[in-house]
Design a protein around this motif. Structure first.
Motif, short mmCIF file in Angstrom:
data_model
loop_
_atom_site.label_atom_id
_atom_site.label_comp_id
_atom_site.label_asym_id
_atom_site.label_seq_id
_atom_site.Cartn_x
_atom_site.Cartn_y
_atom_site.Cartn_z
N PHE A 52 0.82 -1.20 0.00
CA PHE A 52 0.00 0.00 0.00
C PHE A 52 0.86 1.26 0.00
O PHE A 52 0.47 2.29 -0.58
CB PHE A 52 -0.96 -0.01 1.18
CG PHE A 52 -2.05 -1.03 1.06
CD1 PHE A 52 -3.17 -0.78 0.29
CD2 PHE A 52 -1.94 -2.26 1.70
CE1 PHE A 52 -4.17 -1.73 0.15
CE2 PHE A 52 -2.93 -3.21 1.56
CZ PHE A 52 -4.05 -2.96 0.79
N ALA A 53 2.05 1.19 0.59
CA ALA A 53 2.95 2.34 0.58
C ALA A 53 3.37 2.69 -0.84
O ALA A 53 3.67 3.87 -1.13
CB ALA A 53 4.19 2.04 1.43
N ARG A 54 3.37 1.71 -1.75
CA ARG A 54 3.77 1.98 -3.14
C ARG A 54 2.79 2.93 -3.84
O ARG A 54 3.14 3.57 -4.83
CB ARG A 54 3.86 0.66 -3.92
CG ARG A 54 5.02 -0.21 -3.47
CD ARG A 54 4.88 -1.64 -3.97
NE ARG A 54 4.89 -1.72 -5.42
CZ ARG A 54 4.59 -2.83 -6.10
NH1 ARG A 54 4.23 -3.93 -5.45
NH2 ARG A 54 4.63 -2.82 -7.41
N MET A 55 1.59 3.07 -3.31
CA MET A 55 0.62 3.99 -3.90
C MET A 55 1.03 5.45 -3.69
O MET A 55 0.54 6.35 -4.37
CB MET A 55 -0.77 3.75 -3.31
CG MET A 55 -1.30 2.35 -3.53
SD MET A 55 -2.94 2.11 -2.82
CE MET A 55 -3.95 3.03 -3.96
N PHE A 56 1.94 5.68 -2.76
CA PHE A 56 2.32 7.04 -2.39
C PHE A 56 3.73 7.42 -2.88
O PHE A 56 4.25 8.47 -2.49
CB PHE A 56 2.26 7.20 -0.87
CG PHE A 56 0.89 7.01 -0.29
CD1 PHE A 56 0.02 8.09 -0.15
CD2 PHE A 56 0.45 5.76 0.10
CE1 PHE A 56 -1.25 7.93 0.39
CE2 PHE A 56 -0.83 5.58 0.64
CZ PHE A 56 -1.67 6.67 0.78
N GLU A 57 4.33 6.58 -3.72
CA GLU A 57 5.73 6.80 -4.11
C GLU A 57 5.94 8.09 -4.88
O GLU A 57 7.01 8.68 -4.82
CB GLU A 57 6.23 5.61 -4.93
CG GLU A 57 6.47 4.36 -4.08
CD GLU A 57 6.92 3.17 -4.92
OE1 GLU A 57 6.80 3.24 -6.16
OE2 GLU A 57 7.37 2.17 -4.32
N HIS A 58 4.93 8.53 -5.61
CA HIS A 58 5.10 9.71 -6.46
C HIS A 58 4.08 10.80 -6.14
O HIS A 58 3.69 11.57 -7.02
CB HIS A 58 5.02 9.31 -7.93
CG HIS A 58 6.01 8.25 -8.32
ND1 HIS A 58 7.36 8.50 -8.38
CD2 HIS A 58 5.85 6.95 -8.63
CE1 HIS A 58 8.00 7.40 -8.73
NE2 HIS A 58 7.10 6.44 -8.88
N THR A 59 3.63 10.84 -4.90
CA THR A 59 2.66 11.86 -4.52
C THR A 59 2.88 12.25 -3.06
O THR A 59 3.36 11.43 -2.27
CB THR A 59 1.22 11.34 -4.70
OG1 THR A 59 0.29 12.35 -4.27
CG2 THR A 59 0.96 10.07 -3.88
N ASP A 60 2.53 13.47 -2.74
CA ASP A 60 2.55 13.88 -1.33
C ASP A 60 1.16 13.84 -0.71
O ASP A 60 0.93 14.32 0.40
CB ASP A 60 3.15 15.28 -1.19
CG ASP A 60 2.36 16.36 -1.94
OD1 ASP A 60 1.41 16.00 -2.67
OD2 ASP A 60 2.70 17.54 -1.79
N ALA A 61 0.19 13.24 -1.44
CA ALA A 61 -1.15 13.05 -0.89
C ALA A 61 -1.08 12.15 0.34
O ALA A 61 -0.23 11.25 0.43
CB ALA A 61 -2.07 12.44 -1.93
N LYS A 62 -1.98 12.37 1.26
CA LYS A 62 -2.06 11.54 2.45
C LYS A 62 -3.16 10.49 2.37
O LYS A 62 -3.30 9.64 3.25
CB LYS A 62 -2.29 12.41 3.69
CG LYS A 62 -1.13 13.33 4.03
CD LYS A 62 0.12 12.55 4.43
CE LYS A 62 1.22 13.48 4.90
NZ LYS A 62 2.45 12.73 5.27
N VAL A 63 -3.95 10.56 1.28
CA VAL A 63 -5.05 9.61 1.10
C VAL A 63 -5.00 9.08 -0.33
O VAL A 63 -4.95 9.86 -1.28
CB VAL A 63 -6.43 10.26 1.36
CG1 VAL A 63 -7.53 9.20 1.29
CG2 VAL A 63 -6.46 10.99 2.69
N ALA A 64 -4.99 7.76 -0.47
CA ALA A 64 -5.04 7.12 -1.78
C ALA A 64 -6.35 6.35 -1.91
O ALA A 64 -6.76 5.65 -0.97
CB ALA A 64 -3.84 6.19 -1.97
N ILE A 65 -6.98 6.48 -3.05
CA ILE A 65 -8.26 5.82 -3.31
C ILE A 65 -8.09 4.94 -4.54
O ILE A 65 -7.58 5.39 -5.56
CB ILE A 65 -9.37 6.85 -3.55
CG1 ILE A 65 -9.43 7.87 -2.40
CG2 ILE A 65 -10.73 6.16 -3.69
CD1 ILE A 65 -10.41 9.02 -2.64
#
Length: 285
Positions: A148-161
């Protein structure tokens, strides 16, 4: 407060989409974000796309079935007629494509794999699955936090949908991690199971919450609509709807349909039609 309907994995089930949208609007939702897999294997086509657009679906991301749709059009000349599953996908794409305008086809090509939205200062990252991979089982419910951490590799968003897995999810990436992951579940479903969607509620102060909604819809209406629209592989789709049996990779059942209804020959005629080739070449890589 802003209320956004999170919907995913409709898979051509227009009846379920209509009922979900109706319920969401009754809950005060006036905007929808769609997380991928619009068409196939159900009977929804241009009517389904227009349903979403007419109900203020402001955001789309591309799912794996949407990727199949555009890949078949781009790479129409690569078909292997000895592979029943390729015939299956090409026949379903033909079914959808022949009902879409060129503008609607282009719309499907223009859908991005990821997008970011910001509401009252809160940034949300949207994708169908992993940002660079819209298929696979990397993000099933029991996956490790590293996935799930891979969803945030290229974003500074704190919520992934995301969508894809057809199950509702709300979780931290890991213990002590303030990043959150949301999955609204799937709109399309089978007999006796709920259609899932979620309402994202964002307050002006930046706080947010998610409400999960569960809708039982009329499978009889879905199947009647599919018969009336002459859906290919109807018997397999009916078995999926009524008995929870998925046939996407049922080579034997697909092959039996291909032989019975001469789907391979019909697909070959379609791909070799000179007017269709002109349309295909507009989208060829």
């Amino acid at each position: 407060m802003k209320k956004i309907g999170l919907i995913s994995d409709i898979h051509g089930n227009t009846t379920a989409a209509e009922e979900v949208i109706k319920d969401a609007k009754n809950q005060g939702v006036d905007e929808f974000w769609f997380l991928g897999d619009l068409f196939m294997p159900g009977a929804g086509r241009s009517d389904l796309l227009e349903l979403l657009l007419q109900n203020n679906t402001t955001t789309f991301v591309k799912g794996n079935w949407d990727g199949c749709f555009t890949s078949v059009i781009e790479e129409y000349y690569t078909i292997n007629y000895d592979d029943p599953e390729e015939i299956f996908i090409f026949k379903l794409v033909k079914y959808v494509m022949t009902d879409l305008s060129e503008e609607q086809i282009q719309f499907m090509f223009d859908i991005p794999m990821t997008i970011e939205k910001e509401i009252y200062g809160v940034k949300f990252h949207l994708s169908h699955n992993l940002p660079n991979k819209f298929g696979g089982g990397d993000l099933v419910v029991q996956s490790a936090g590293e996935n799930f951490a891979r969803m945030f590799e290229h974003t500074d968003a704190k919520v992934a949908i995301y969508g894809h897995i057809h199950e509702p999810v709300l979780r931290q990436v890991a213990m002590g991690d303030d990043r959150r992951v949301i999955n609204p579940g799937a709109v399309s479903t089978t007999m006796g199971k709920h259609s899932n969607y979620a309402i994202l509620k964002v307050e002006e102060n930046g706080s947010w919450s998610v409400e999960y909604r569960y809708i039982i819809h009329s499978h009889e209406k879905t199947l009647k609509d599919s018969r009336n629209k002459q859906l290919p592989y109807y018997d397999l789709y009916e078995d999926t709807m009524l008995n929870h049996v998925h046939h996407t990779h049922n080579v034997e059942g697909i092959h039996e349909n291909n032989v019975k209804y001469q789907y391979g020959e019909r697909v070959r005629e379609w791909l070799e039609d000179e007017e269709m080739k002109k349309i295909f070449k507009k989208y060829r890589k």
